[in-house]
Design a protein around this motif. Sequence first.
Motif, short mmCIF file in Angstrom:
data_model
loop_
_atom_site.label_atom_id
_atom_site.label_comp_id
_atom_site.label_asym_id
_atom_site.label_seq_id
_atom_site.Cartn_x
_atom_site.Cartn_y
_atom_site.Cartn_z
N GLY A 1 0.81 -1.21 0.00
CA GLY A 1 0.00 0.00 0.00
C GLY A 1 0.84 1.25 0.00
N ASP B 1 0.26 -3.74 -6.98
CA ASP B 1 -1.18 -3.50 -6.86
C ASP B 1 -1.93 -4.83 -6.73
N GLN C 1 -8.17 -3.73 0.66
CA GLN C 1 -7.57 -2.93 1.73
C GLN C 1 -6.38 -2.16 1.17
N VAL D 1 -4.43 5.32 -2.42
CA VAL D 1 -3.43 4.35 -1.96
C VAL D 1 -3.52 3.10 -2.84
N PRO E 1 -3.83 -0.54 -3.73
CA PRO E 1 -4.40 -1.64 -2.93
C PRO E 1 -3.32 -2.61 -2.45
N ALA E 2 -3.26 -2.78 -1.14
CA ALA E 2 -2.27 -3.68 -0.55
C ALA E 2 -2.79 -5.10 -0.43
#
Length: 412
Positions: A225, A238, A271, A277, A279-280
């Motif tokens: 992230g 990503d 998330q 941000v 996506p983690a």
Amino acid sequence: MPRLRINSPRLKTDFDALAEIGATQSGGVTRVALSNEDLEARAWFANRIEDAGFFVRDDEVGNLSGVLPSKQPNARTLLLGGHLDTVPNGGRFDGSVGVLAGLECLRTISEAGISLPCHLEVISFTDEEGWWQSFFGSLGMTGTLQPHHINDVQQDNAAFRAALYRAGIRVSEVGRAKRDMNDLLGYLELHIEQSKRLEQANIDVGVVTGVVGRSTYVYTFFGEGTSAATTQAPDRRDALQGAAMFITQMYALIADEYPDGIVNCGNIEVQPGTFNVVPAEAKLRIECRHQDSDILNEIESRLIRMAQDIALMYHLSVHVEQMYKRQVAIMDEGILRLIETVCDDEQLTHQRMVSYAGHDAQILSPFLPTAMIFIPSKDGISHNPKEETDWEDVENGANVLLQTILRMAEHA
């Protein structure tokens, strides 16, 4: 055996009365398992059983039955039925047709004064639809209900246990619902198809050869992230981009190489879930279905390898967890041939077919001879207020069920 006919107006009266219990403004029905509406439907069904002069039977998992006993006390029992519960705002036919047609068959046989060498029992299974626990009633009856079905460590099942208690079902006693399968002659279930294969082919009756196997997985892709504004494309890890590629390739694989199979991505959780941000983490809920166990296993393996390859391509890691596996269920060949003979005698067209939807019959099939009879669904719509089946098809299905009961009884 005489060529009996069910009392269609009486069956229609029952059907309309039941459809009023939990009726929604959109024309559907909401009777989720163990709800007030479901309990009202159970009480209504018990009254219909008693009005017909049959015995009411219930068990420790809430299955409710009407029994027409044989004059031979040690006879085996032929089961028939379905379920009274529905999905939220579902249709009027799913599940209920099997229960009500079964009751009507018992009434028709009793009124004809026919004494069969087997007991007849029409049963409504608890929570077939899985509002709380899919196939709770049939799992309990077959002795395959496990502690995790009620006490799942992955979720809080306190509300489920409270609903069971309110319905008079004691968690400590559910094991006593197991029945001796040697006492049962078989199980027959009349059901709407829930698809449009019969309607498209202009076929009256589907003779169900089996129920597809089903597996569910959680695929979680892990990335990093970082700032979506400043992280350059080659440096992005990503998780959602990898998950999206996986979904696209998953559907393409099934369409190109496994046209008889079904896959579905039913949910995506991302998330940290904010627009600026990268996506983690992306978590997918995936389901696979196929009528061949070996091919189902092959699909599962290929999807896992695909996810790993895609994760490598996008500099991610992936974790795959199987959540559920239900093996392919095979129906009894002898009963299938009997149903086909009945259809021929009734001058009804028929074809063999696989059920892609789950049914209590798949839970019972490993333990006793089991068969399902499908009748057409208009436009293939089900679990929806628009769910509809022509009454003539209901009547045809009920008469096929009746004649199959009589012929199975000859060999009891």
